[in-house]
Design a protein around this motif. Sequence first.
Motif, PDB file in Angstrom:
ATOM      1  N   ALA A 103       0.841  -1.200   0.000  1.00 57.69           N
ATOM      2  CA  ALA A 103       0.000   0.000   0.000  1.00 57.69           C
ATOM      3  C   ALA A 103       0.878   1.252   0.000  1.00 57.69           C
ATOM      4  O   ALA A 103       0.595   2.241  -0.680  1.00 57.69           O
ATOM      5  CB  ALA A 103      -0.920  -0.002   1.213  1.00 57.69           C
ATOM      6  N   SER A 104       1.951   1.180   0.774  1.00 58.17           N
ATOM      7  CA  SER A 104       2.859   2.322   0.836  1.00 58.17           C
ATOM      8  C   SER A 104       3.472   2.598  -0.534  1.00 58.17           C
ATOM      9  O   SER A 104       3.514   3.736  -1.010  1.00 58.17           O
ATOM     10  CB  SER A 104       3.953   2.023   1.870  1.00 58.17           C
ATOM     11  N   PHE A 105       3.941   1.524  -1.170  1.00 59.97           N
ATOM     12  CA  PHE A 105       4.500   1.686  -2.513  1.00 59.97           C
ATOM     13  C   PHE A 105       3.447   2.194  -3.484  1.00 59.97           C
ATOM     14  O   PHE A 105       3.731   2.997  -4.372  1.00 59.97           O
ATOM     15  CB  PHE A 105       5.054   0.352  -3.031  1.00 59.97           C
ATOM     16  N   GLY A 106       2.234   1.684  -3.323  1.00 59.83           N
ATOM     17  CA  GLY A 106       1.150   2.112  -4.199  1.00 59.83           C
ATOM     18  C   GLY A 106       0.936   3.612  -4.111  1.00 59.83           C
ATOM     19  O   GLY A 106       0.882   4.321  -5.126  1.00 59.83           O
ATOM     20  N   ALA A 107       0.848   4.086  -2.863  1.00 65.12           N
ATOM     21  CA  ALA A 107       0.643   5.521  -2.681  1.00 65.12           C
ATOM     22  C   ALA A 107       1.822   6.298  -3.239  1.00 65.12           C
ATOM     23  O   ALA A 107       1.658   7.345  -3.873  1.00 65.12           O
ATOM     24  CB  ALA A 107       0.444   5.820  -1.197  1.00 65.12           C
ATOM     25  N   LEU A 108       3.014   5.785  -2.988  1.00 64.15           N
ATOM     26  CA  LEU A 108       4.231   6.450  -3.470  1.00 64.15           C
ATOM     27  C   LEU A 108       4.193   6.595  -4.987  1.00 64.15           C
ATOM     28  O   LEU A 108       4.480   7.662  -5.547  1.00 64.15           O
ATOM     29  CB  LEU A 108       5.459   5.634  -3.052  1.00 64.15           C
ATOM     30  N   THR A 109       3.841   5.506  -5.668  1.00 59.19           N
ATOM     31  CA  THR A 109       3.792   5.540  -7.126  1.00 59.19           C
ATOM     32  C   THR A 109       2.761   6.546  -7.624  1.00 59.19           C
ATOM     33  O   THR A 109       3.009   7.322  -8.543  1.00 59.19           O
ATOM     34  CB  THR A 109       3.436   4.144  -7.680  1.00 59.19           C
ATOM     35  N   LEU A 110       1.580   6.533  -6.990  1.00 62.26           N
ATOM     36  CA  LEU A 110       0.536   7.449  -7.412  1.00 62.26           C
ATOM     37  C   LEU A 110       0.961   8.896  -7.223  1.00 62.26           C
ATOM     38  O   LEU A 110       0.748   9.749  -8.078  1.00 62.26           O
ATOM     39  CB  LEU A 110      -0.750   7.173  -6.630  1.00 62.26           C
ATOM     40  N   VAL A 111       1.577   9.151  -6.081  1.00 63.96           N
ATOM     41  CA  VAL A 111       2.051  10.512  -5.820  1.00 63.96           C
ATOM     42  C   VAL A 111       3.125  10.876  -6.831  1.00 63.96           C
ATOM     43  O   VAL A 111       3.192  12.005  -7.321  1.00 63.96           O
ATOM     44  CB  VAL A 111       2.589  10.629  -4.369  1.00 63.96           C
ATOM     45  N   GLY A 112       3.960   9.899  -7.161  1.00 66.66           N
ATOM     46  CA  GLY A 112       4.995  10.130  -8.156  1.00 66.66           C
ATOM     47  C   GLY A 112       4.424  10.471  -9.512  1.00 66.66           C
ATOM     48  O   GLY A 112       5.030  11.204 -10.291  1.00 66.66           O
ATOM     49  N   ARG A 113       3.223   9.946  -9.796  1.00 63.56           N
ATOM     50  CA  ARG A 113       2.581  10.241 -11.073  1.00 63.56           C
ATOM     51  C   ARG A 113       1.851  11.570 -11.047  1.00 63.56           C
ATOM     52  O   ARG A 113       1.182  11.936 -12.008  1.00 63.56           O
ATOM     53  CB  ARG A 113       1.553   9.154 -11.410  1.00 63.56           C
ATOM     54  N   GLY A 114       1.911  12.232  -9.911  1.00 70.55           N
ATOM     55  CA  GLY A 114       1.316  13.553  -9.858  1.00 70.55           C
ATOM     56  C   GLY A 114       0.018  13.626  -9.083  1.00 70.55           C
ATOM     57  O   GLY A 114      -0.584  14.683  -8.955  1.00 70.55           O
ATOM     58  N   LEU A 115      -0.426  12.514  -8.538  1.00 71.46           N
ATOM     59  CA  LEU A 115      -1.674  12.539  -7.797  1.00 71.46           C
ATOM     60  C   LEU A 115      -1.458  13.144  -6.413  1.00 71.46           C
ATOM     61  O   LEU A 115      -0.452  12.907  -5.769  1.00 71.46           O
ATOM     62  CB  LEU A 115      -2.190  11.106  -7.652  1.00 71.46           C
ATOM     63  N   HIS A 116      -2.395  13.918  -5.964  1.00 69.23           N
ATOM     64  CA  HIS A 116      -2.272  14.507  -4.637  1.00 69.23           C
ATOM     65  C   HIS A 116      -2.455  13.431  -3.579  1.00 69.23           C
ATOM     66  O   HIS A 116      -3.196  12.483  -3.767  1.00 69.23           O
ATOM     67  CB  HIS A 116      -3.342  15.589  -4.466  1.00 69.23           C
ATOM     68  N   ILE A 117      -1.766  13.613  -2.494  1.00 71.50           N
ATOM     69  CA  ILE A 117      -1.812  12.589  -1.447  1.00 71.50           C
ATOM     70  C   ILE A 117      -3.233  12.343  -0.972  1.00 71.50           C
ATOM     71  O   ILE A 117      -3.612  11.236  -0.621  1.00 71.50           O
ATOM     72  CB  ILE A 117      -0.886  12.964  -0.258  1.00 71.50           C
ATOM     73  N   LEU A 118      -4.063  13.370  -0.998  1.00 68.66           N
ATOM     74  CA  LEU A 118      -5.433  13.189  -0.526  1.00 68.66           C
ATOM     75  C   LEU A 118      -6.202  12.212  -1.398  1.00 68.66           C
ATOM     76  O   LEU A 118      -7.140  11.565  -0.960  1.00 68.66           O
ATOM     77  CB  LEU A 118      -6.176  14.529  -0.510  1.00 68.66           C
TER      78      LEU A 118
END
Lengths: 290, 297, 254
Positions: A42-57
């Motif tokens: 899950a942590s990696f998932g969030a990291l990847t999404l944030v890396g793609r430009g998605l806001h943490i929220l």
Amino acid sequence: MQQAVNGLFLGSIYALFALGYTLVFGVLDILNLAHAAVFMLASFGALTLVGRGLHILAAFPLAVLLAGVLGLVLERIAFRPLRGRTDSNISGLISSLAMATVFVALALQIWGPNVTRFPFATLPSGRPISFLGAGISRLQLTTMGVALLFFLALWWLVTRTRLGREIRAVAESPRAARILGVNVDRVIAASFFISSALGGAAGVLFGLAYDVEADMGRSVELKGLAVIILGGMGSMPGAVLAGLTLGLTEAFVVARFGASYRDAISFAGLFLILVLRPRGLLGQAALREA
Amino acid sequence: MWEWLGDLYGTYESTLAYIGLNSLLALSVYATLSCGQLALGNAGFMAIGAYAATLLTKSAGLPFPFALAASLVLPALVAVPLGLPVLRLKGVFLAIATIGFGEVVRLGIVNWDFVNGAQGIVAIPQKTALWMIFLALAAVLFAFGRLRGSKWGFALEAIREDEPAARTMGIPTTSYKLAMLVLGAAIAGLAGALEAHYTFMVAPNGFSFSRVVDMLVFAVVGGTIFYWGPILGAAFLTLLPEILREVAPLVGIEPGPLRLMVNGLVLLAVILFLPNGLASLPARLRERRAARRALAA
Amino acid sequence: MSALLEVERLERTFGGVRAVDGASFAVRKGEIHGLMGPNGAGKTTVINTVSGLLAPTGGQIRLDGRAIQGLRPHVIAGLGVARTFQNIRLFADLSARDNVLVGEHLVRKASLGARLLMLPAAAEEERRAKERALALLERIGLAERARERARNLSYGEQRRVEIARALASEPRLLLLDEPTAGMNPVEVKAVAALIRKVASEGHSVLLIEHNVKLVMDVCDRITVLDFGKVICEGEPAAVAKDPAVIAAYLGAQA
């Protein structure tokens, strides 16, 4: 006081993680050793999404959702086929171990073995808020707030909704629950979804505070065990209480004796509890009907 | 011809050594599994044996056999005060308590400057020869083999199947479980000492939770119904990464993750479809064939 | 007449429930003593305390004059007590013969040293143990099923193997917990004959049974429990006519 804040912050993460653990144990009498791997993914998932430009929220709930789905996968592949067996506790342990290994392997392949961090600006930074003489960083505040939200949501779910009642029924006795018309399979799947979602939430929060790497589940996994034993296997309030307690204890021990003793605390404590009061703080003696 | 064999030996000697060491480790976990106890503290016992032997040879300059003896006795002695309270716990609680023990040992080493803490000790005299490992393995196998079919072997199986019933037949279950815990501790300690003097280094991160998980996996994949099952598992899972290392570049996956992935999948497949391990495969196939014949008849 | 087993004001409470509430009775040497009562009367709890799986919360249990309450099960077994279980507890994956072999644990005089050194004495001992097991299986008429895994035996066969396993330790006192439950009349007769033979060979038997005819036929004396208390003790004919006993059973059926 600063230590108390630090302790509560860390403890919230432990508590969140342990809740997931104890939920599955309460319902199935099985220890899900893949919980820490879901935490990590899950942590990696969030990291990847944030890396793609998605806001943490946005990334956070998505990561939590991903974790829940992984929980469903886990249940279907590794636990359901073992349901009838006599040694299902040990074989469940082992098959969850197997899935954990597969998950870690996946993470290593996709993201490599290196340690990464969330980009600096993920959470809006700012001066720490002052409270009773201690400084609480925004991160700590957010983490504790989110954890509290989850605790409340879970409490509401378990005590006020029909699903919650069904979960409690199955935890008490699957056979009786089935006779009463509860769809036990569905309830177990739901429990796994919730449990893994909780673990995933803990994972993202942990990753935001510290590092993200394929091995991050390792130490939390064992501490999670210590927490659910301390709190009483299968007891959700126990998990929360014990998680916060462990966090606080660690914070104070580290402040007093230095960081190297931090981990030793949880294991020494674990040991003592198991030998002196295996029921933990709030658990019941585990005698389940089939 | 002999040159070729010599070369082969040179290349694969360490694989053989590890098959032997892993078999010993798998058997150390099997010792308690054979009476139904999931005791996962063997990484801790292994560490005690490894470090004790290392200190005796490196720092005290004592001869190797002496160090090996210590690696058997010390973990065994520790196992007794551990086992007495902990063997009262059932199932998953015992597993967790023993995992906790293993971690406490590891953390103790990490925080102990005398043994260099987390960095471990290097330049240990390389004293282990292949024959020593296999001699130890043969001795352990012999012991387990002699237990089987004896009154103690049957008692252990009874404890595994139904401990309270076994007690009503006069079997002192706590003593027997403790004896097996001590035996497993001694075997793990010996394996630790042998490994330390083979790889000439020892460090706490080699005795973590994942180490004892590996041991458990060897035993489970091989099968715990027969005492030689764990060796099958150890051999299979030690050889597998060697084979995979050749295969990995062809499939485009890194060898590290691939090995882990295959380990996980093998374990999953075994637990789901062949719960009594690889050792039960011949019996399963025989039953399948007999059933098919019965249906056809 | 000497008593082998004396149970004196035995008490066992679970939470708030008094499963056994001041029960007293005695089993004489060589006697077949029946223990009856409606479901929930506390019969199995009595057997569990006598065999040591439970510790009584009050009272005394004496075996041949020696207090055994609270002793651990394997110690009590070592004093000559063996039992069967209400819900058969054979070792499912072991063969019938091997189940009985486990039962022989207390009487096997094997030496670990001889075993490890592969001395001929060890092989000899093992052979004798296997012979004894087979002989016991013959006594219960199941010698041909010796190699069969216990889980593959029929219900009645399993119950008989359990009795053989209990006999393997050559006990002074045999505790049988509903040994004929679920059996057909033919099998019941076989078990009755076995029990009688066993008693005539010197073993004393405490028999829990719901099969009233069996109990009346086979037992020398009977103790009846209801709600954890003894409501009657005596010879079968007298017990059958006792109004308290009739009321307890009729009450249970009402």
